[in-house]
Design a protein around this motif. Structure first.
Motif, mmCIF file in Angstrom:
data_model
loop_
_atom_site.group_PDB
_atom_site.id
_atom_site.type_symbol
_atom_site.label_atom_id
_atom_site.label_comp_id
_atom_site.label_asym_id
_atom_site.label_seq_id
_atom_site.Cartn_x
_atom_site.Cartn_y
_atom_site.Cartn_z
ATOM 1 N N SER A 83 0.833 -1.213 0.000
ATOM 2 C CA SER A 83 0.000 0.000 0.000
ATOM 3 C C SER A 83 0.864 1.257 0.000
ATOM 4 O O SER A 83 0.450 2.292 -0.498
ATOM 5 N N CYS A 84 2.077 1.171 0.546
ATOM 6 C CA CYS A 84 2.957 2.344 0.538
ATOM 7 C C CYS A 84 3.685 2.509 -0.787
ATOM 8 O O CYS A 84 3.981 3.630 -1.198
ATOM 9 N N THR A 85 4.023 1.396 -1.406
ATOM 10 C CA THR A 85 4.859 1.505 -2.606
ATOM 11 C C THR A 85 4.044 1.547 -3.880
ATOM 12 O O THR A 85 4.510 2.032 -4.907
ATOM 13 N N ASN A 126 13.529 3.026 -9.337
ATOM 14 C CA ASN A 126 13.299 3.356 -10.744
ATOM 15 C C ASN A 126 12.591 2.238 -11.505
ATOM 16 O O ASN A 126 12.333 2.369 -12.697
ATOM 17 N N PRO A 161 6.181 1.386 -10.831
ATOM 18 C CA PRO A 161 5.289 1.934 -11.861
ATOM 19 C C PRO A 161 5.137 3.439 -11.673
ATOM 20 O O PRO A 161 5.332 3.954 -10.576
ATOM 21 N N HIS A 162 4.818 4.153 -12.757
ATOM 22 C CA HIS A 162 4.569 5.588 -12.652
ATOM 23 C C HIS A 162 3.071 5.806 -12.579
ATOM 24 O O HIS A 162 2.397 5.733 -13.596
ATOM 25 N N THR A 163 2.565 6.035 -11.421
ATOM 26 C CA THR A 163 1.143 6.342 -11.304
ATOM 27 C C THR A 163 1.007 7.821 -10.973
ATOM 28 O O THR A 163 2.001 8.519 -10.787
ATOM 29 N N THR A 216 0.888 6.438 -2.734
ATOM 30 C CA THR A 216 1.977 5.465 -2.795
ATOM 31 C C THR A 216 3.266 6.126 -3.279
ATOM 32 O O THR A 216 3.245 7.234 -3.827
ATOM 33 N N LEU A 217 4.361 5.384 -3.085
ATOM 34 C CA LEU A 217 5.658 5.818 -3.589
ATOM 35 C C LEU A 217 5.611 5.922 -5.113
ATOM 36 O O LEU A 217 6.210 6.822 -5.704
ATOM 37 N N ALA A 218 4.881 5.013 -5.741
ATOM 38 C CA ALA A 218 4.739 5.059 -7.200
ATOM 39 C C ALA A 218 4.024 6.341 -7.624
ATOM 40 O O ALA A 218 4.358 6.939 -8.647
ATOM 41 N N ASP A 219 3.046 6.771 -6.810
ATOM 42 C CA ASP A 219 2.372 8.039 -7.086
ATOM 43 C C ASP A 219 3.360 9.201 -7.016
ATOM 44 O O ASP A 219 3.333 10.113 -7.842
ATOM 45 N N ILE A 257 6.627 9.130 -7.425
ATOM 46 C CA ILE A 257 7.562 9.094 -8.555
ATOM 47 C C ILE A 257 6.863 9.536 -9.831
ATOM 48 O O ILE A 257 7.391 10.344 -10.602
ATOM 49 N N GLY A 258 5.651 9.035 -10.042
ATOM 50 C CA GLY A 258 4.894 9.416 -11.237
ATOM 51 C C GLY A 258 4.622 10.908 -11.251
ATOM 52 O O GLY A 258 4.763 11.582 -12.272
ATOM 53 N N PHE A 259 4.260 11.431 -10.080
ATOM 54 C CA PHE A 259 3.942 12.848 -10.010
ATOM 55 C C PHE A 259 5.183 13.716 -10.209
ATOM 56 O O PHE A 259 5.124 14.764 -10.864
ATOM 57 N N ARG A 277 7.677 13.040 -12.031
ATOM 58 C CA ARG A 277 7.987 13.073 -13.469
ATOM 59 C C ARG A 277 7.165 14.163 -14.158
ATOM 60 O O ARG A 277 7.673 14.906 -14.992
ATOM 61 N N VAL A 278 5.883 14.257 -13.768
ATOM 62 C CA VAL A 278 5.011 15.273 -14.382
ATOM 63 C C VAL A 278 5.458 16.670 -13.949
ATOM 64 O O VAL A 278 5.575 17.592 -14.754
ATOM 65 N N ARG A 334 15.563 10.544 -12.629
ATOM 66 C CA ARG A 334 15.647 9.258 -11.943
ATOM 67 C C ARG A 334 15.822 9.513 -10.447
ATOM 68 O O ARG A 334 16.139 10.633 -10.022
ATOM 69 N N PHE A 335 15.610 8.482 -9.658
ATOM 70 C CA PHE A 335 15.446 8.652 -8.213
ATOM 71 C C PHE A 335 16.439 7.803 -7.448
ATOM 72 O O PHE A 335 16.573 6.608 -7.705
#
Lengths: 626, 531
Positions: A314-316, A374, A377-379, B419-422, B424-426, B428-429, B440-441
């Motif tokens: 849920s965090c990642t 890296n 996923p990019h959400t 989330t962490l993915a959010d 990173i995605g954000f 990038r935008v 890159r992170f």
């Protein structure tokens, strides 16, 4: 971030693989290290020129909370585990052949409470140093002293050749005149008092003297024959110093902070236990504490924590199976075990080398690092909100734009200035009720936080004497006043100010630019304080010594709607009593003595006023209130 | 005179069709043709004026001319030294011969000395007894004649040899000159009426614009700079970034508090009290006022407890807590201190408190959403996207890249289930909106975020990856004492405003961007910003 220099060839040997600079940089980046420098090219260049050269080094920046990465031993160990080339080692306490009764003991005297109460220690048996591992051992202590130990203030480390000493040991605190020994690298004996004088001129040690200097008693460690081991946190004794040939090492650690004490003794012991005849083993010491209890040191026990795959996911933003999370954690030198009772749960043993882990979120981060930031996923966050500028910035942008449109140039001086610039240079006295003062400025330029924008504008004019006249500059920025009613004992106020500099002073020009701002903010000009107008601004002659006599005015503002509220207000209005009118600023021709202090040769006029009364409340949009 | 000369040129052209050599012109008011260098300069002025109206065309030719040195000029006027000696002496038999001393007195020692030798060489004079007398009745002073010719014409008909001789004697010097051949131009006319430079209201009224000729416009010249004002370049970049935030639905946080307490700047953010960033070396502490008022007591207690003893699933730092340390006042080292206070206010509803004060300056979001869309029960939490760009202070030694104060750009997103993915995605935008495509992170350490990520961008000019910002998810030890529910996650990121501005404007020294040493002219000339 600390930077650790490691021998390149040795690191490749430890990793069992040679890396190109790019590949190693990529590996570091992934793990959260930063390859700062590879000296190979430099070294080759030196060799080509026939100059003396050291072996090629890699300079690696490490995260400030990873004390286990402050030496090549730790970096290589962590990366090998990360790459899956080996399993993380288990650190063990190994008792002497006859068990606990054979343990070395250290008695902690109650007097140590007066100065440096906490003690820990460890023994590394049958160690074999090489010149490079010996250097690394010394360097790790130095790195720890500079980082977690806060320059020995909180914790300090001493290391000794155990074979030169005889147990049991005593950790005491004694009056400086009663301490006498030959310190490291000296044959002569000195009292502690003499040492304090001796080391005053020592570039390294002088920095630590203040930690104990003024204390009645100094911390000191003795062996059974009253030989000094060390006087923490200053210096070890010469008698017990370790050398390349030392085989049994006694590590003493003293501190004022228990948590950091435990971290430091564990890091030093675990990192260098790899050189023991039986790697990763440490012989404990029995400490007799002032309260009569005993304690075994060091405490290498692993911290047990629970991690949940659902939490990590849920965090990642991943959807990993519990087993996959567990595998990722193993790569980070943690010891995960899948729970038998809960499919979501992982029991994680945290080795003593990882004191940076406080919370499940730290474990979650380790899983994310092992997965690869890296590779995630990019959400995009689904959070839906409405944008809105802050009221004060919106207001000051209006004034900024209007003044620029009116032909004035915006400048951006600093907020901090000298006390003189803020007061004496403006012919103002410091009443000590106004300005916030800085305790530790590195230069006189930063003594106070400005209470007016004028000094910055005048300094800008001074530095721009090559600009053609007239100079028309302005700034809209914050000043800070003391305010005892607020938690932070101060408040920012947004001011706008403009200065005109030309061959003639031009009072009416700064007056005009102020009028323009008021016009754009729809504040009408009213004749004077006696006016019965509901709202507006007016000028009143003043005698501010910053301005030329007879050419200075305060600016007063009557805010709308205030006067209608009560009968009293109505009455006041009828009587032309206007004690509610705010003084919002001033304008005038600057006094020649002010110009002189700022080294300006041309007349100047200035206006400054506060924007805060004109701030509009922002519309509350979309709060979705019940 | 200028106009008369222009008229002469036009009349000559009209009569002769062309002017073969401008040296033949007789400038009005001058007795002789304009052979001299100075005359040709005057003519050139007239030619250029006519050329600009396309009335004529001309070609220039170079010519060497000669002018007299001061000594040469004197000879042209008074005669050569030898001639002056001859003139001074008595004729043979008429009066007593003149002695050396007398001659010196008469013509000057220098002339007497040089003139005697030459006069003897020319056999103009002779010795008689102790003195000198004329040897001939008349002489021809060739040097004077030659110099007079050069003075008037700039040249000598008798040729180069004689000229070279005079130059050697330093009586004449060579000078480069010009002369011109002139033809009619496209707009040739004998009228020198000045063409109009601009269309005027009078012309419109009188209709004169129909018949007037207009001067050719010089399109190479620059326009007149406007007298308008300018905004500061750093704040132009601030506006661009601020607009990016507003476009993405972020509300601007109030950051009007340069002075912070150590509690808000560090403790509330779970920065340990022994952290090096809190050293005197790095942070400006305040001596007056002395210390902050205490924060809300129950929150203070929760914060100090999580540091000292842990809680919320954390072991905490287990280090001694100092109230004195916490109540120190300082200049904020990051605007995250202001964000922290804002988050505390955002959590007020979760603590069951009513909201009052500054929070009206930012917009609460809609009801929370979890994991992209599922509604949840209301626990008082409202999502928020917040930003600020404001000043921060570091007790740094100033150099080309460090100032004691600079601006921090800060963004915060608070919602359930982020989330962490959010993040990173954000990110990038966010950086794409600033024109940065490749990011890159790197895992990093930051006491108040976990995970913490340093953001690196590929810099095409430097051909390497450079750090452009920091980001992370705020730690539970920071959020939960505020009263946020466990499932609320908060993203935070920050970067300096100066760095992208220095890259945008190609500035290497930060002191030329911020502070009183910035050039006002530089501000006036700094270009607009479009990321």
């Amino acid at each position: 971030m600390p930077t650790v220099a490691v021998d390149k060839a040795e690191l490749w040997e430890r990793l069992g693989q040679e890396y190109s600079s790019e590949d190693f940089d990529a590996l570091c980046f992934e793990y959260g290290l930063e390859l700062d420098e590879d000296t190979t090219a430099e070294v080759e260049e030196a060799i080509k020129k026939g100059l003396p050269a050291e072996r090629p080094q890699l300079k690696i920046e490490t995260p400030a909370n990873r004390y286990d990465l402050l030496c090549i031993e730790g970096i290589a160990r962590a990366l090998k585990v990360f790459l899956g080339k080996t399993k993380a080692p288990k650190y063990r306490l190994v008792y002497p052949p006859n068990g606990e009764s054979d343990l070395l003991t250290v008695t902690i005297h109650p007097d140590t409470k007066k100065i440096r109460p906490l003690f820990a220690c460890a023994i590394l048996r049958n160690i074999k140093f090489t010149p490079s591992s010996y250097a690394s051992f010394i360097d790790l202590q130095d790195k720890l002293h500079q980082n977690i130990c806060r320059r020995r203030q909180l914790v300090s480390i001493g290391t000794h050749d155990l074979d030169t000493l005889k147990g049991p040991f005593r950790y005491e605190a004694r009056a400086p005149k009663d301490i006498k020994f030959a310190p490291l690298n000296r044959e002569q004996e000195y009292t502690a008092e003499e040492l304090m004088t001796l080391y005053e001129s020592d570039k390294q040690l002088s920095r630590y003297l203040h930690i104990i200097r003024d204390s009645q008693v100094y911390p000191i460690i003795y062996d059974a024959e009253d030989r000094v081991l060390s006087m923490p946190p200053i210096i070890n004794s010469n008698h017990s110093k370790i050398t390349l040939n030392t085989t049994n090492v006694f590590i003493d650690v003293t501190a004022t902070d228990q948590t950091k004490l435990d971290i430091v003794v564990n890091i030093v012991a675990t990192m260098f236990s790899e050189y023991c005849a039986e790697p990763f083993t440490i012989e404990p010491v029995k400490m007799k504490l002032p309260d009569g209890s005993t304690k075994i040191s060091p405490d290498l026990s692993e911290k047990q924590m629970l991690a949940h795959a659902s939490y990590v996911n849920s965090c990642t933003g991943l959807s990993l199976k519990t087993e996959e999370v567990s595998n990722l954690l193993s790569k980070m030198s943690l010891f995960p075990t899948l729970s038998t009772s809960n499919a979501d749960e992982i029991e994680v043993s945290i080795p003593p080398t990882r004191p940076d882990i406080f919370h499940e979120c730290d474990i979650m981060e380790d899983a994310a690092i092992a997965y690869g930031f890296n590779n995630l996923p990019h959400t995009f966050p689904p959070t839906t909100t409405v944008g809105q500028p802050s009221a004060i910035n919106k207001l000051s942008d209006i004034v900024r734009l209007e003044w620029a449109l009116a032909g004035w140039v915006e400048v951006l001086p600093l907020t901090l200035c000298s006390h003189e610039e803020n007061f004496a240079f403006l012919n103002h006295e410091d009443d000590n009720q106004t300005a916030v003062k800085i305790a530790n400025p590195k230069s006189l330029e930063f003594q106070v936080v400005r209470t007016t924008l004028i000094p910055g504008l005048l300094k800008t004019i001074r530095e721009n004497r090559s600009h053609s006249l007239p100079l028309k500059i302005f700034e809209a920025g914050d000043v800070v006043f003391k305010d005892s009613k607020r938690e932070r004992q101060s408040r920012n106020e947004r001011h706008a100010a403009a200065v005109w500099c030309n061959k003639t002073a031009g009072f009416e020009i700064v007056h005009g630019v102020f009028d323009r701002a008021m016009k754009m903010l729809e504040v009408p000009r009213i004749s004077n304080s006696g006016s019965n107008a509901e709202t507006g601004y007016y000028m009143k002659e003043t005698s501010d010594p910053m301005y030329f006599p007879g050419r200075a005015a305060t600016i007063c503002y009557r805010a709308p709607n205030k006067r209608k509220n009560s009968t009293l207000e109505k009455l006041k209005g009828a009587l032309h009593v206007n004690d509610d009118d705010l003084v919002i600023g001033s304008l005038g021709i600057l006094h020649p003595s002010v110009l002189e202090k700022f080294d300006i040769q041309y007349p100047c006029s200035a206006v400054e006023f506060t924007l805060d009364p004109f701030k509009k409340q922002m519309q509350k949009i979309w709060t979705n209130d019940e | 005179m200028a106009e008369a000369l222009q008229q002469l040129i036009l009349n000559t052209l009209d009569a002769q069709g062309a002017i073969k050599d401008t040296r033949s012109l007789v400038i009005p008011g001058q007795p002789e043709p304009a052979a001299s260098h100075d005359s040709q300069i005057v003519i050139l002025g007239a030619l250029n004026s006519l050329l600009s109206r396309d009335m004529i065309k001309y070609d220039s030719h170079e010519v060497l001319s000669y002018i007299l040195s001061p000594e040469g000029a004197q000879i042209a006027k008074e005669g050569s030294h030898e001639a002056r000696v001859w003139v001074a002496l008595p004729a043979k038999g008429l009066g007593p011969p003149m002695t050396q001393a007398q001659l010196g007195k008469e013509v000057g020692d220098a002339t007497a000395k040089v003139g005697q030798g030459n006069a003897f060489k020319q056999k103009w004079i002779a010795r008689e007894g102790d003195g000198l007398v004329k040897a001939v009745d008349s002489i021809k002073d060739v040097t004077q004649l030659e110099l007079q010719e050069i003075e008037s014409s700039g040249d000598l008909k008798s040729g180069q040899k004689a000229l070279a001789d005079l130059r050697k004697r330093k009586l004449v010097v060579q000078r480069k000159g010009q002369w011109f051949t002139v033809q009619k131009g496209a707009n040739f006319s004998t009228s020198t009426a000045k063409p109009e430079t601009d269309l005027t209201a009078d012309m419109l009224a009188s209709g004169a614009w129909k018949t007037s000729t207009f001067k050719k416009y010089n399109f190479e010249a620059e326009g007149i700079p406007p007298a308008g004002g300018s905004l500061h370049p750093l704040l132009k970049v601030r506006e661009e970034i601020r607009n990016n935030f507003l476009e993405m639905g972020f509300a601007e946080m109030p950051t009007s508090s340069y002075v912070e307490s150590a509690f808000w700047c560090f403790d509330a953010m779970f920065v340990p009290q022994q952290h090096p960033a809190r050293d005197l070396q790095d942070t400006f502490y305040i001596s007056d006022p002395v210390k902050s008022l205490p924060p809300e007591p129950s929150y203070y207690k929760r914060v100090s407890t999580v540091h000292e003893h842990g809680g919320y699933g954390s072991t905490g730092y287990r280090a001694p807590w100092s109230h004195e340390e916490s109540s120190k006042l300082l200049l904020r080292t990051h605007t995250t201190a202001s964000s922290t206070h804002m988050l505390y206010k955002l959590a007020a509803r979760c603590r069951g408190e009513d909201i009052e004060g500054d929070e009206k300056e930012f917009t609460h979001g809609a009801r929370p959403t979890t994991a992209h869309g599922n509604p949840v029960s209301d626990d008082g939490f409202r999502p928020a996207k917040l930003f600020s760009i404001d000043r921060v202070f570091r007790n740094e030694t100033m150099d080309a890249t460090h100032l004691a104060e600079f601006h921090q750009v800060e963004g915060v997103v608070a919602d359930k289930g982020l989330t962490l993915a959010d993040l990173i995605g954000f990110m990038r935008v966010f950086f794409k909106k600033m024109g940065i495509e490749k990011v890159r992170f790197k895992p990093a350490y930051n006491p108040y975020t976990e995970p913490s990520l340093e953001i690196f961008a590929f810099h095409p000019m430097l051909d390497k990856w450079v750090e452009v910002g920091n980001s992370g998810m705020f730690r539970p030890e920071m959020l939960e004492p505020m009263g946020f529910p466990k499932d609320v996650r908060v993203h935070g990121w920050g970067l300096s405003l100066e760095r992208p501005t220095m890259i945008r404007y190609g500035i290497n020294n930060i002191r030329t961007l911020l502070g009183h040493k910035v050039s006002v002219e530089g501000i006036e000339n700094s270009a607009a910003v479009m990321f």
